[in-house]
Motif scaffolding. Sequence first.
Motif, PDB file in Angstrom:
ATOM      1  N   GLU A 178       0.923  -1.279   0.009  1.00  0.00           N
ATOM      2  CA  GLU A 178      -0.036   0.172  -0.033  1.00  0.00           C
ATOM      3  C   GLU A 178       0.585   1.158   0.071  1.00  0.00           C
ATOM      4  O   GLU A 178       2.023   1.154   0.426  1.00  0.00           O
ATOM      5  N   ALA A 179       0.376   2.314  -0.465  1.00  0.00           N
ATOM      6  CA  ALA A 179       0.969   3.647  -0.457  1.00  0.00           C
ATOM      7  C   ALA A 179       0.118   4.857  -0.642  1.00  0.00           C
ATOM      8  O   ALA A 179      -1.067   4.585  -0.755  1.00  0.00           O
ATOM      9  N   LEU A 180       0.617   6.018  -0.134  1.00  0.00           N
ATOM     10  CA  LEU A 180      -0.259   6.852  -0.127  1.00  0.00           C
ATOM     11  C   LEU A 180       0.095   7.909  -1.332  1.00  0.00           C
ATOM     12  O   LEU A 180       1.272   8.030  -1.756  1.00  0.00           O
ATOM     13  N   MET A 181      -0.786   8.519  -2.217  1.00  0.00           N
ATOM     14  CA  MET A 181      -0.463   9.328  -3.271  1.00  0.00           C
ATOM     15  C   MET A 181      -1.266  10.527  -2.969  1.00  0.00           C
ATOM     16  O   MET A 181      -2.265  11.058  -2.283  1.00  0.00           O
ATOM     17  N   ARG A 182      -0.345  11.684  -3.249  1.00  0.00           N
ATOM     18  CA  ARG A 182      -0.884  13.224  -3.213  1.00  0.00           C
ATOM     19  C   ARG A 182      -0.361  13.829  -4.372  1.00  0.00           C
ATOM     20  O   ARG A 182       0.733  13.696  -4.725  1.00  0.00           O
ATOM     21  N   ARG A 183      -1.224  15.050  -4.436  1.00  0.00           N
ATOM     22  CA  ARG A 183      -0.814  16.109  -5.544  1.00  0.00           C
ATOM     23  C   ARG A 183       0.007  17.087  -4.926  1.00  0.00           C
ATOM     24  O   ARG A 183      -0.446  17.559  -3.972  1.00  0.00           O
ATOM     25  N   ASP A 184       1.283  17.607  -5.672  1.00  0.00           N
ATOM     26  CA  ASP A 184       1.819  18.677  -5.313  1.00  0.00           C
ATOM     27  C   ASP A 184       2.099  19.352  -6.337  1.00  0.00           C
ATOM     28  O   ASP A 184       3.158  19.377  -7.132  1.00  0.00           O
ATOM     29  N   GLY A 185       1.305  20.348  -6.656  1.00  0.00           N
ATOM     30  CA  GLY A 185       1.138  21.256  -7.916  1.00  0.00           C
ATOM     31  C   GLY A 185       1.053  20.357  -9.113  1.00  0.00           C
ATOM     32  O   GLY A 185      -0.070  19.516  -9.001  1.00  0.00           O
ATOM     33  N   ASP A 186       1.841  20.077 -10.118  1.00  0.00           N
ATOM     34  CA  ASP A 186       1.603  19.507 -11.272  1.00  0.00           C
ATOM     35  C   ASP A 186       2.530  17.954 -11.187  1.00  0.00           C
ATOM     36  O   ASP A 186       2.330  17.055 -11.904  1.00  0.00           O
ATOM     37  N   ARG A 187       2.901  17.852  -9.841  1.00  0.00           N
ATOM     38  CA  ARG A 187       3.557  16.587  -9.674  1.00  0.00           C
ATOM     39  C   ARG A 187       2.669  15.503  -8.745  1.00  0.00           C
ATOM     40  O   ARG A 187       1.755  16.078  -8.078  1.00  0.00           O
ATOM     41  N   LEU A 188       2.938  14.281  -8.870  1.00  0.00           N
ATOM     42  CA  LEU A 188       2.134  13.094  -8.150  1.00  0.00           C
ATOM     43  C   LEU A 188       3.272  12.667  -7.218  1.00  0.00           C
ATOM     44  O   LEU A 188       4.355  11.973  -7.706  1.00  0.00           O
ATOM     45  N   VAL A 189       3.058  12.645  -5.858  1.00  0.00           N
ATOM     46  CA  VAL A 189       4.023  12.093  -5.064  1.00  0.00           C
ATOM     47  C   VAL A 189       3.394  10.779  -4.496  1.00  0.00           C
ATOM     48  O   VAL A 189       2.510  10.774  -3.907  1.00  0.00           O
ATOM     49  N   ILE A 190       4.205   9.599  -4.498  1.00  0.00           N
ATOM     50  CA  ILE A 190       3.717   8.485  -4.079  1.00  0.00           C
ATOM     51  C   ILE A 190       4.642   8.029  -2.942  1.00  0.00           C
ATOM     52  O   ILE A 190       6.017   7.892  -3.246  1.00  0.00           O
ATOM     53  N   GLU A 191       4.229   7.721  -1.673  1.00  0.00           N
ATOM     54  CA  GLU A 191       4.963   7.271  -0.471  1.00  0.00           C
ATOM     55  C   GLU A 191       4.587   5.948   0.016  1.00  0.00           C
ATOM     56  O   GLU A 191       3.217   5.749  -0.209  1.00  0.00           O
ATOM     57  N   PRO A 192       5.576   5.231   0.561  1.00  0.00           N
ATOM     58  CA  PRO A 192       5.036   4.021   1.235  1.00  0.00           C
ATOM     59  C   PRO A 192       4.164   4.297   2.292  1.00  0.00           C
ATOM     60  O   PRO A 192       4.397   5.300   3.066  1.00  0.00           O
ATOM     61  N   LEU A 193       3.149   3.392   2.698  1.00  0.00           N
ATOM     62  CA  LEU A 193       2.486   3.526   3.757  1.00  0.00           C
ATOM     63  C   LEU A 193       3.087   2.931   4.892  1.00  0.00           C
ATOM     64  O   LEU A 193       3.326   1.564   4.719  1.00  0.00           O
ATOM     65  N   ALA A 194       3.394   3.610   5.940  1.00  0.00           N
ATOM     66  CA  ALA A 194       4.255   2.899   6.924  1.00  0.00           C
ATOM     67  C   ALA A 194       3.395   1.996   7.936  1.00  0.00           C
ATOM     68  O   ALA A 194       2.267   2.461   8.194  1.00  0.00           O
ATOM     69  N   LYS A 195       3.780   0.835   8.143  1.00  0.00           N
ATOM     70  CA  LYS A 195       3.047  -0.095   8.994  1.00  0.00           C
ATOM     71  C   LYS A 195       2.883   0.389  10.473  1.00  0.00           C
ATOM     72  O   LYS A 195       3.900   0.854  10.850  1.00  0.00           O
TER      73      LYS A 195
END
Length: 78
Positions: A30-47
């Motif tokens: 699983e991961a978290l996705m967020r928009r940062d302006g024109d970028r998409l940032v995908i970060e691992p979901l910490a257990k």
Amino acid sequence: MNEIRHVRLFRNGRNQAVRIPVEFELPGDEALMRRDGDRLVIEPLAKRGLSALLESLEPLDGVFPEISDPVPAPERDI
């Protein structure tokens, strides 16, 4: 890691998708996705561990009743 890779976007049903190259794989499933302006940032979901869960709980403000907790009788050898 400031590595850059050219990737192609594709459709998976009604969703737009991107295949993540092996060198950019994230841990877990699983991961978290967020928009940062024109970028998409995908970060691992910490257990989340027990301490993280306990820190997220609101403190209880109620008055708790006294509970009788007598010392148990000693066990007998059989």
